[in-house]
Design a protein around this motif. Structure first.
Motif, PDB file in Angstrom:
ATOM      1  N   GLY A 230       0.821  -1.215   0.000  1.00 24.81           N
ATOM      2  CA  GLY A 230       0.000   0.000   0.000  1.00 24.81           C
ATOM      3  C   GLY A 230       0.847   1.253   0.000  1.00 24.81           C
ATOM      4  O   GLY A 230       0.558   2.217  -0.744  1.00 24.81           O
ATOM      5  N   LEU A 231       1.908   1.269   0.818  1.00 21.80           N
ATOM      6  CA  LEU A 231       2.804   2.431   0.851  1.00 21.80           C
ATOM      7  C   LEU A 231       3.578   2.566  -0.458  1.00 21.80           C
ATOM      8  O   LEU A 231       3.819   3.686  -0.940  1.00 21.80           O
ATOM      9  N   THR A 232       3.960   1.414  -1.022  1.00 20.82           N
ATOM     10  CA  THR A 232       4.622   1.446  -2.337  1.00 20.82           C
ATOM     11  C   THR A 232       3.688   2.035  -3.386  1.00 20.82           C
ATOM     12  O   THR A 232       4.121   2.804  -4.260  1.00 20.82           O
ATOM     13  N   MET A 233       2.416   1.705  -3.299  1.00 21.29           N
ATOM     14  CA  MET A 233       1.414   2.242  -4.229  1.00 21.29           C
ATOM     15  C   MET A 233       1.351   3.770  -4.130  1.00 21.29           C
ATOM     16  O   MET A 233       1.263   4.469  -5.144  1.00 21.29           O
ATOM     17  N   VAL A 234       1.408   4.285  -2.893  1.00 22.12           N
ATOM     18  CA  VAL A 234       1.384   5.742  -2.693  1.00 22.12           C
ATOM     19  C   VAL A 234       2.604   6.379  -3.358  1.00 22.12           C
ATOM     20  O   VAL A 234       2.494   7.386  -4.082  1.00 22.12           O
ATOM     21  N   TRP A 235       3.767   5.798  -3.104  1.00 25.53           N
ATOM     22  CA  TRP A 235       5.006   6.354  -3.659  1.00 25.53           C
ATOM     23  C   TRP A 235       5.013   6.265  -5.185  1.00 25.53           C
ATOM     24  O   TRP A 235       5.388   7.222  -5.885  1.00 25.53           O
ATOM     25  N   LEU A 236       4.573   5.128  -5.738  1.00 20.07           N
ATOM     26  CA  LEU A 236       4.512   4.964  -7.188  1.00 20.07           C
ATOM     27  C   LEU A 236       3.508   5.926  -7.821  1.00 20.07           C
ATOM     28  O   LEU A 236       3.734   6.454  -8.929  1.00 20.07           O
ATOM     29  N   SER A 237       2.383   6.161  -7.122  1.00 16.26           N
ATOM     30  CA  SER A 237       1.373   7.102  -7.647  1.00 16.26           C
ATOM     31  C   SER A 237       1.948   8.508  -7.776  1.00 16.26           C
ATOM     32  O   SER A 237       1.695   9.216  -8.760  1.00 16.26           O
ATOM     33  N   LYS A 238       2.718   8.919  -6.772  1.00 21.07           N
ATOM     34  CA  LYS A 238       3.347  10.250  -6.826  1.00 21.07           C
ATOM     35  C   LYS A 238       4.302  10.349  -8.008  1.00 21.07           C
ATOM     36  O   LYS A 238       4.287  11.314  -8.781  1.00 21.07           O
ATOM     37  N   ARG A 239       5.144   9.308  -8.148  1.00 22.62           N
ATOM     38  CA  ARG A 239       6.097   9.316  -9.268  1.00 22.62           C
ATOM     39  C   ARG A 239       5.378   9.281 -10.609  1.00 22.62           C
ATOM     40  O   ARG A 239       5.795   9.938 -11.570  1.00 22.62           O
TER      41      ARG A 239
END
Length: 537
Positions: free
Chosen positions: A32-41
């Protein structure tokens, strides 16, 4: 700490599942946290500067995080379900087994309907908390910490502002816990009373009809259900108010993040990718706090259930300690060369009784003799048997038993199942020849005239047989026990005179060496016994 220790002791065998569940949950949090970071990028870099291949690659990574989260969620569900059924079965088996070690006929005796309710509802509640709620609480706290750290990386001030809700939530949870636990105990007690009423209504259906009290009993059940309905609504209203308050607080938190992000966009201090991350992380911070608050009632319900289950396991120990008398079972030679059962100056009073049932009673029952025990109702005949069996301990004096016991209680004591099953309760490994022998001794040869014979299915309390037939099968079951001392309580009360006479003829012929004690009022028995013992006040 008491409840934590209880949950830990009773989680043997499923701890590894809980650990794997937590690991799978942590994997979900990381995805889930990876998803947040990937969404920003994806928004700030890939869309603006990346090639078509970069976009495709980023989309693939996002899809993998989603699919991975779904897969881990199902792993968690599988582990929680299997652990739950294992825990439920283990708890029920252990507590059911402990019921056979509880002190009988004490002042704290529980109703069978109440016991049934505890073995169902309370075990279900405790198992749910052990296998699902506790692991989920650990996962949720890890999610809260991870989301906070990532939010702090994006904007420390907003992260701390959102986290200030946590101590507020903890204080609020403490305030509601005690009141919610009291409401839950009231509901559990109401459910037990309803279970008792339904169980007794079904058990005594014919009696209630003959008394014409069907409607009165039904109305009484309705009153109990209305009380339960009122208590459930009261707890539900309380829970709804709590959730509304917390929902408003968390809604304001989300609005704060939204406004904060909008102002940042306007001032150019954050990007659209950061704004998206803000909104995602707000949910990942607030939802764990809300989930933890929603889990609190379940944990409180479980503490009430643990108390009720502990009462089942520990009931009666204190009552036993109050008695100074003793019941000992020894080899026949160490009791007396002649006596196989000896009462020495025995007195007994029930915990809830207003008088002594036995007062300084002494008697030797000699090996191989047949004794008829007589006396008016309530004089202590059944109490005598309970003392011999060790179900109760004398208030004063000593009871010595020199041999194994076989007890045939009064009335219909058959259980649902086949006739074979009812007989094997006394001796599971009994052969068909042994079953036939004891059935013949008990004048129960009619079993072999039934279409299914020994495998004939009986309903509750031997439904499908007459009282006399059920009584004779119960006698046969008692005779299967290898004991040399037979305790027989009004075993022919439902038999006609010719059948009764033949029963005792066969019984005395088949067991000449056994010591037999009969509770009876029938002259057919007393005439054939070696001695008659009449109990008096």
């Amino acid at each position: 700490m008491k409840y934590i220790a209880w949950l830990w002791r009773n989680s043997r065998g499923i701890r590894w599942q809980a650990v794997v569940r937590i690991v799978a949950g942590i994997g979900q949090v990381l995805l889930g946290l990876t998803m947040v970071w990937l969404s920003k990028r994806f928004i700030d870099e890939t869309i603006r500067k990346g090639t078509s291949d970069d976009v495709l690659q980023m989309v693939m990574w996002l899809v993998l995080t989603v699919v991975g989260g779904v897969a881990l969620r199902q792993v968690g569900y599988w582990l929680a379900t299997t652990a739950n059924i294992s825990q439920t079965n283990a708890l029920r088996l252990r507590i059911f087994s402990s019921l056979f070690r509880r002190q009988l006929f004490s002042e704290q005796e529980l109703h069978s309907g109440d016991v049934t309710s505890r073995l169902a509802k309370d075990i279900e509640t405790v198992s749910q908390v052990t296998t699902d709620t506790v692991p989920q609480m650990v996962i949720t706290m890890i999610q809260l910490c991870g989301a906070f750290l990532l939010m702090r990386w994006f904007d420390a001030r907003l992260a701390w502002a959102l986290l200030l809700l946590t101590p507020l939530a903890i204080v609020f949870g403490k305030l509601i816990a005690r009141r919610l636990r009291k409401m839950t105990l009231d509901i559990r007690q109401d459910e037990s009373r309803i279970q008792m009423q339904v169980q007794e209504g079904m058990e005594h259906n014919a009696v209630l009809r003959s008394l014409g009290s069907e409607q009165w009993v039904t109305d009484r059940l309705d009153t109990m259900q209305q009380r339960l309905h009122g208590n459930v609504l009261r707890r539900t209203r309380f829970t709804v108010v709590v959730r509304v308050i917390m929902g408003c607080v968390f809604g304001l938190g989300y609005l704060l993040a939204f406004v904060w992000g909008g102002i940042g966009l306007r001032n150019g201090t954050i990007t659209f990718g950061v704004m998206t991350s803000f909104l995602q992380l707000v949910g990942m911070i607030q939802n764990p706090i809300l989930q933890l608050l929603n889990m609190v009632p379940g944990v409180i319900h479980a503490t009430a259930s643990i108390d009720r289950l502990e009462e089942l396991e520990g009931n009666g120990a204190a009552t036993m300690l109050q008695h100074t008398g003793q019941v000992t079972t020894q080899s026949q030679q160490t009791v007396n060369q002649e006596a196989v059962v000896r009462f020495e100056d025995v007195s007994f009073r029930y915990a809830t009784g207003d008088r002594e049932i036995l007062s300084h009673f002494s008697h030797d029952f000699k090996a191989g003799t047949k004794t008829a025990i007589m006396g008016e109702t309530g004089i202590g005949k059944t109490t005598l048997f309970r003392l011999i069996l060790g179900f109760i301990a004398p208030t004063e004096g000593r009871v010595e038993v020199g041999g194994e016991l076989c007890f045939v209680p009064q009335g219909n004591t058959l259980m649902s199942g086949t006739i074979r099953y009812n007989l094997q309760l006394a001796k599971p490994e009994a052969t068909d020849d042994e079953l036939k022998s004891v059935l013949h001794t008990a004048c129960a040869d009619f079993v072999f005239d039934l279409a299914e014979g020994l495998d004939t299915e009986l309903g509750e309390r031997g439904s499908g047989l007459s009282e006399g037939q059920a009584q004779r099968i119960a006698i046969a079951r008692g005779l299967l026990r290898p004991g040399g001392i037979l305790l027989l309580d009004e075993i022919s009360s439902s038999l006609d005179e010719p059948t009764e006479r033949e029963l005792y003829r066969r019984l005395f012929a088949a067991c000449p060496e056994k010591t037999m004690l009969f509770i009876t009022h029938r002259p057919t028995v007393t005439q054939q016994c070696d001695e008659s013992l009449e109990l008096r006040v």
